[in-house]
Design an enzyme around this catalytic site. Structure first.
Site, mmCIF file in Angstrom:
data_model
loop_
_atom_site.group_PDB
_atom_site.id
_atom_site.type_symbol
_atom_site.label_atom_id
_atom_site.label_comp_id
_atom_site.label_asym_id
_atom_site.label_seq_id
_atom_site.Cartn_x
_atom_site.Cartn_y
_atom_site.Cartn_z
ATOM 1 N N GLY A 60 -6.873 4.827 -11.214
ATOM 2 C CA GLY A 60 -6.739 3.647 -10.373
ATOM 3 C C GLY A 60 -5.271 3.283 -10.238
ATOM 4 O O GLY A 60 -4.492 4.041 -9.689
ATOM 5 N N PHE A 61 -4.911 2.101 -10.724
ATOM 6 C CA PHE A 61 -3.545 1.588 -10.623
ATOM 7 C C PHE A 61 -3.129 1.490 -9.162
ATOM 8 O O PHE A 61 -2.061 1.961 -8.771
ATOM 9 C CB PHE A 61 -2.554 2.439 -11.440
ATOM 10 C CG PHE A 61 -2.906 2.472 -12.903
ATOM 11 C CD1 PHE A 61 -2.505 1.445 -13.743
ATOM 12 C CD2 PHE A 61 -3.664 3.511 -13.425
ATOM 13 C CE1 PHE A 61 -2.853 1.459 -15.089
ATOM 14 C CE2 PHE A 61 -4.020 3.540 -14.768
ATOM 15 C CZ PHE A 61 -3.607 2.510 -15.598
ATOM 16 N N HIS A 62 -4.011 0.929 -8.355
ATOM 17 C CA HIS A 62 -3.689 0.679 -6.955
ATOM 18 C C HIS A 62 -4.641 -0.378 -6.403
ATOM 19 O O HIS A 62 -5.647 -0.723 -7.035
ATOM 20 C CB HIS A 62 -3.757 1.976 -6.125
ATOM 21 C CG HIS A 62 -5.113 2.611 -6.091
ATOM 22 N ND1 HIS A 62 -5.447 3.713 -6.848
ATOM 23 C CD2 HIS A 62 -6.233 2.286 -5.401
ATOM 24 C CE1 HIS A 62 -6.702 4.048 -6.618
ATOM 25 N NE2 HIS A 62 -7.213 3.190 -5.742
ATOM 26 N N ALA A 63 -4.312 -0.863 -5.213
ATOM 27 C CA ALA A 63 -5.206 -1.735 -4.440
ATOM 28 C C ALA A 63 -5.339 -1.115 -3.051
ATOM 29 O O ALA A 63 -4.622 -0.168 -2.707
ATOM 30 C CB ALA A 63 -4.622 -3.144 -4.342
ATOM 31 N N ARG A 117 -7.028 -2.345 -9.087
ATOM 32 C CA ARG A 117 -8.029 -1.838 -10.028
ATOM 33 C C ARG A 117 -7.444 -0.792 -10.952
ATOM 34 O O ARG A 117 -6.607 0.016 -10.559
ATOM 35 C CB ARG A 117 -9.287 -1.316 -9.328
ATOM 36 C CG ARG A 117 -9.328 0.119 -8.781
ATOM 37 C CD ARG A 117 -8.594 0.298 -7.463
ATOM 38 N NE ARG A 117 -8.682 -0.798 -6.547
ATOM 39 C CZ ARG A 117 -9.561 -0.904 -5.565
ATOM 40 N NH1 ARG A 117 -10.420 0.049 -5.363
ATOM 41 N NH2 ARG A 117 -9.534 -1.922 -4.736
#
Ligand code: T46
Length: 123
Positions: free
Chosen positions: A38-41, A86
């Site tokens: 994840g580590f993104h929107a 997330r």
């Protein structure tokens, strides 16, 4: 979930827990314990995540509040709206994560930098 003597049948459809037309379905499998993703929107994308087998943890962040959600049942659908950061972790080795998505894949829809996300979420 529709139980049957030979096993269970789970249904995911527009109007019952999924409030968008599904344009894409993808699955995460063979996930390694101890790893994170994840580590993104996303700017526009809306999704419902369902853990079909095993378990995993989502951290959801709207720019103000961070929330931890454990998914461990095909009966549980996690709605993830637009502009939500997330992170996913604590994957069990048998984890099968299915994601129903409102849009086709587009790298342009990703915000992969947390400071950029905070700026866009604050608008
Ligand atoms: C989310 C979680 C649960 C594609 O080519 N098509 C696709 O439909 C997807 C989802 C990914 N990709 C490519 C793009 C990257 O090169 O696969 C690679 C990994 O994708 P991503 O960084 O998006 O993977 P995750 O597991 O960090 O995140 C994905 C979703 O993007 C995300 O929205 O909620 O799964």
């Amino acid at each position: 979930m529709v139980p049957h003597e030979s096993g269970n049948l789970s249904v995911y459809q527009f109007g019952s827990g999924v409030d968008f037309l599904i344009r894409r379905v993808y699955c995460l499998t063979n996930l390694r314990a101890g790893t994170s993703r994840g580590f993104h929107a996303h700017r526009k994308l809306r999704q419902v995540a369902v853990c079909l087998a095993g378990s995993c943890r989502f951290v959801l962040d709207d720019g103000r509040v961070r929330e931890d959600v454990v998914l461990n049942s095909p009966r549980q659908g996690l709605n993830i709206g637009a502009l939500i950061w997330r992170e996913m972790n604590d994957f069990s080795t048998d984890c099968v994560l299915m994601v129903l998505a409102s849009e086709e894949y587009s790298e342009a829809d990703y915000i992969r930098n947390y400071d950029d996300f905070l700026r866009e979420a604050a608008r």
